[in-house]
Write an enzyme that holds these catalytic residues in place. Structure first.
Site, PDB file in Angstrom:
ATOM      1  N   GLU A   1      87.338  18.911  97.139  1.00  0.00           N
ATOM      2  CA  GLU A   1      88.269  17.773  97.182  1.00  0.00           C
ATOM      3  C   GLU A   1      88.533  17.217  95.787  1.00  0.00           C
ATOM      4  O   GLU A   1      89.672  16.874  95.444  1.00  0.00           O
ATOM      5  CB  GLU A   1      87.700  16.668  98.074  1.00  0.00           C
TER       6      GLU A   1
ATOM      7  N   GLN B   1      97.359   9.078  67.190  1.00  0.00           N
ATOM      8  CA  GLN B   1      95.927   8.960  67.470  1.00  0.00           C
ATOM      9  C   GLN B   1      95.648   9.107  68.973  1.00  0.00           C
ATOM     10  O   GLN B   1      94.544   9.417  69.379  1.00  0.00           O
ATOM     11  CB  GLN B   1      95.435   7.591  66.965  1.00  0.00           C
TER      12      GLN B   1
ATOM     13  N   SER C   1      77.258  12.427 104.321  1.00  0.00           N
ATOM     14  CA  SER C   1      77.888  11.122 104.505  1.00  0.00           C
ATOM     15  C   SER C   1      76.796  10.062 104.586  1.00  0.00           C
ATOM     16  O   SER C   1      75.723  10.310 105.134  1.00  0.00           O
ATOM     17  CB  SER C   1      78.701  11.137 105.799  1.00  0.00           C
TER      18      SER C   1
ATOM     19  N   LYS D   1      77.433  14.999 108.938  1.00  0.00           N
ATOM     20  CA  LYS D   1      78.490  15.489 108.049  1.00  0.00           C
ATOM     21  C   LYS D   1      77.993  16.397 106.939  1.00  0.00           C
ATOM     22  O   LYS D   1      76.930  16.215 106.369  1.00  0.00           O
ATOM     23  CB  LYS D   1      79.229  14.310 107.403  1.00  0.00           C
TER      24      LYS D   1
ATOM     25  N   HIS E   1     103.715  29.100 105.148  1.00  0.00           N
ATOM     26  CA  HIS E   1     103.921  27.781 105.760  1.00  0.00           C
ATOM     27  C   HIS E   1     102.661  27.311 106.483  1.00  0.00           C
ATOM     28  O   HIS E   1     102.743  26.542 107.431  1.00  0.00           O
ATOM     29  CB  HIS E   1     105.107  27.794 106.737  1.00  0.00           C
TER      30      HIS E   1
ATOM     31  N   TYR F   1     103.784  10.987  60.245  1.00  0.00           N
ATOM     32  CA  TYR F   1     102.659  10.423  60.992  1.00  0.00           C
ATOM     33  C   TYR F   1     102.986   9.023  61.497  1.00  0.00           C
ATOM     34  O   TYR F   1     103.588   8.209  60.801  1.00  0.00           O
ATOM     35  CB  TYR F   1     101.391  10.357  60.107  1.00  0.00           C
TER      36      TYR F   1
ATOM     37  N   ASN G   1      95.800  11.527  57.657  1.00  0.00           N
ATOM     38  CA  ASN G   1      96.845  12.150  58.469  1.00  0.00           C
ATOM     39  C   ASN G   1      96.702  13.669  58.516  1.00  0.00           C
ATOM     40  O   ASN G   1      96.828  14.276  59.581  1.00  0.00           O
ATOM     41  CB  ASN G   1      98.233  11.767  57.934  1.00  0.00           C
TER      42      ASN G   1
HETATM   43  N1  ARG Z   1      92.043   7.873  63.501  1.00  0.00           N
HETATM   44  C1  ARG Z   1      93.365   8.212  63.064  1.00  0.00           C
HETATM   45  C2  ARG Z   1      93.951   9.300  63.975  1.00  0.00           C
HETATM   46  O1  ARG Z   1      93.219   9.881  64.710  1.00  0.00           O
HETATM   47  C3  ARG Z   1      93.335   8.676  61.676  1.00  0.00           C
HETATM   48  C4  ARG Z   1      94.640   8.546  60.981  1.00  0.00           C
HETATM   49  C5  ARG Z   1      94.899   7.190  60.541  1.00  0.00           C
HETATM   50  N2  ARG Z   1      95.917   7.256  59.540  1.00  0.00           N
HETATM   51  C6  ARG Z   1      96.516   6.165  59.091  1.00  0.00           C
HETATM   52  N3  ARG Z   1      97.405   6.343  58.190  1.00  0.00           N
HETATM   53  N4  ARG Z   1      96.191   4.989  59.536  1.00  0.00           N
HETATM   54  O2  ARG Z   1      95.129   9.552  64.009  1.00  0.00           O
END
Ligand code: ARG
Length: 468
Positions: A299, A331, A286, A292, A165, A326, A115
């Site tokens: 675009e 992710q 094209s 073209k 405009h 977390y 984390n």
């Molecule tokens: N691949 C995970 C991410 O990018 C890593 C963290 C995963 N953590 C966990 N406690 N499962 O967030």
């Protein structure tokens, strides 16, 4: 999955291995492997920090550092072999380090969680990659400045209609028009650099969410990694993705600015406008229509802004309502960020090349800008100088335009015949006159634009220095 190479880092608590579908759905390796450099940097700082506070011996640290160096060269040489159990880049690096150096490798993850690790890697990635995007913006600004200088402010300066405009409004120098985009990109550079200030915080040492019972020193690892400072609150830093949202917002604005240029060049290169011709290398044909020549870069620049705004909107929706700290949802921060950085980078390079190599058609621009009604405001201001209140002047000139359009005569003749206007006012309708009369600061005429070109060149140097 039962072979050893399919083992996850967390298999201890589980009786059996993960289902293939779980791995397929939850693994982030396919997209986060591009964080390998940052993950290795993070691990180097972490083991150095662990040795610094006496949790690892110097010999253990050195063994892990040597293994990390091997992993680095395997990654760089693309000889690194990923295993079935590698969920993400962090898992892959740690597994390989342990394979290479044995017991010391098994200590690498001490006091660390994916984390804090994954978000540390992502912050490092942003610090490395975002300035490269800014450099591409500056390169496009350089193209705009060069083309503005070339379009000039002298007697032969190129001018075209300015629009409101999308109706012809008043003539403007081409240099003025090009630099209008240049200034917008300057704000983009500033916004990206400003966002990087808040990226510059090290999460390492926050652990899974609450820090550690081990004597970790987040300030030490922050310094090792070159971050300005360590985190203040472990819960905040493992769940904060504001920095990704900010970068995505800044990139959305870049994309939006590019899309506006894109739309303009689609128009400019049409037969109807005919203001510019693309170099063959930057145009497409094209498959069916042999004649073209299309502005596909322009675009796609217009189209991809939608996708990049989607990257931002998607991330904001992902973050909304997440409880601390977390959650695996986080992710999902990486793909939109990587996509936006990739797409904006490609667009910046393609548009820079397209604009640098295109040929302007000054005669077409001037002819469009020299239509007599484009001087209508100047006629009203002529009356204002002679004491007529602007609202009355506006009505007088408006009536002349209406009569001219109704077939009563050329505007210039009606102006000559109008007692408050006359011959002197009629001269304002001649070609190239109105644009030269835009004299107020920041305006579209030669004098203010000459100043502006110098100011822009100075600002560009500063933007360049700021990203160096
Ligand atoms: N691949 C995970 C991410 O990018 C890593 C963290 C995963 N953590 C966990 N406690 N499962 O967030």
């Amino acid at each position: 999955m039962s072979q050893d190479d399919s083992k996850t880092l967390w298999h201890g608590r589980f009786a059996g291995g993960p289902a293939d579908e779980l791995m397929a759905y939850t693994a982030s390796l396919p997209f986060d492997r591009r964080l390998w450099r940052d993950d290795i940097a993070c691990s180097r700082a972490h083991v150095t920090g662990l040795a610094h506070v006496g949790i690892l011996t110097d010999a253990e640290r050195d063994a892990v550092l040597a293994a990390l160096a091997t992993v680095e060269s395997e990654m760089a040489g693309e000889t690194f072999v990923f295993a079935a159990g590698d969920e993400d880049i962090h898992t892959a690096v740690e597994r390989r380090v342990t394979e290479i150096c044995g017991a010391p490798g098994a200590k690498l993850h001490t006091g660390r969680s994916r984390n804090d690790q994954s978000v540390t890697g992502l912050r490092l990635w942003c610090k490395r990659e975002v300035p490269l995007v800014a450099a591409r913006i500056v390169a496009l600004q350089e193209v705009l400045l060069n083309r503005a200088r070339e379009a000039g402010v002298g007697d032969d300066a190129v001018y075209l209609p300015g629009y409101t405009h999308l109706q012809r409004a008043q003539p403007v120098l081409l240099a003025h028009h090009l630099l209008a985009h240049g200034w917008a990109f300057g704000r983009d550079v500033e916004r990206l650099l400003d966002a990087l200030e808040r990226v510059d915080v090290s999460p390492l040492g926050a652990g899974a969410l609450a820090g550690s019972s081990l004597p970790l020193d987040p300030s030490f690892t922050a310094r090792e990694l070159g971050f300005a400072r360590p985190f203040d609150n472990s819960l905040d830093v493992v769940s904060d993705r504001d920095f990704v949202a900010e970068i995505l917002f800044a990139l959305s604005l870049v994309a939006l600015h590019l899309s506006r240029i894109g739309e303009e060049w689609v128009l400019w290169t049409s037969e109807e406008f005919g203001f510019a011709v693309l170099d063959d290398a930057y145009a497409t044909g094209s498959s069916m229509l042999p004649q073209k020549k299309n502005a596909d870069i322009a675009e796609l620049a217009r189209a991809k802004a939608g996708r990049i705004i989607g990257d931002l909107a998607g991330l904001l929706a992902t973050l909304k309502g997440l409880p601390l700290a977390y959650n695996r949802d986080l992710q999902e921060d990486k793909e939109p960020l990587f996509d936006a950085v990739d797409q904006v980078s490609l667009a910046l390079s393609a548009l820079s090349g397209m604009i640098a190599s295109a040929r302007f058609l000054p005669d077409r621009m001037r002819a469009a800008a020299d239509s007599p009604t484009m001087a209508a405001t100047d006629l009203a201001e002529f009356l204002v100088r002679a004491g007529t209140p602007f609202r009355d002047a506006h009505a007088i000139v408006g009536a002349l335009v209406r009569r001219s359009l109704a077939g009563e005569g050329a505007l210039v003749d009606l102006v000559r015949g109008e007692s408050l206007l006359g011959d002197e006012a009629a001269e304002l309708l001649a070609g190239a006159v109105a644009v030269r009369r835009r004299t107020s600061p920041g305006g579209a005429g030669p004098r203010p634009v000459a100043t502006q070109i110098e100011n822009f060149a100075t600002a560009l140097l500063q933007w360049k220095q700021a990203i160096a």
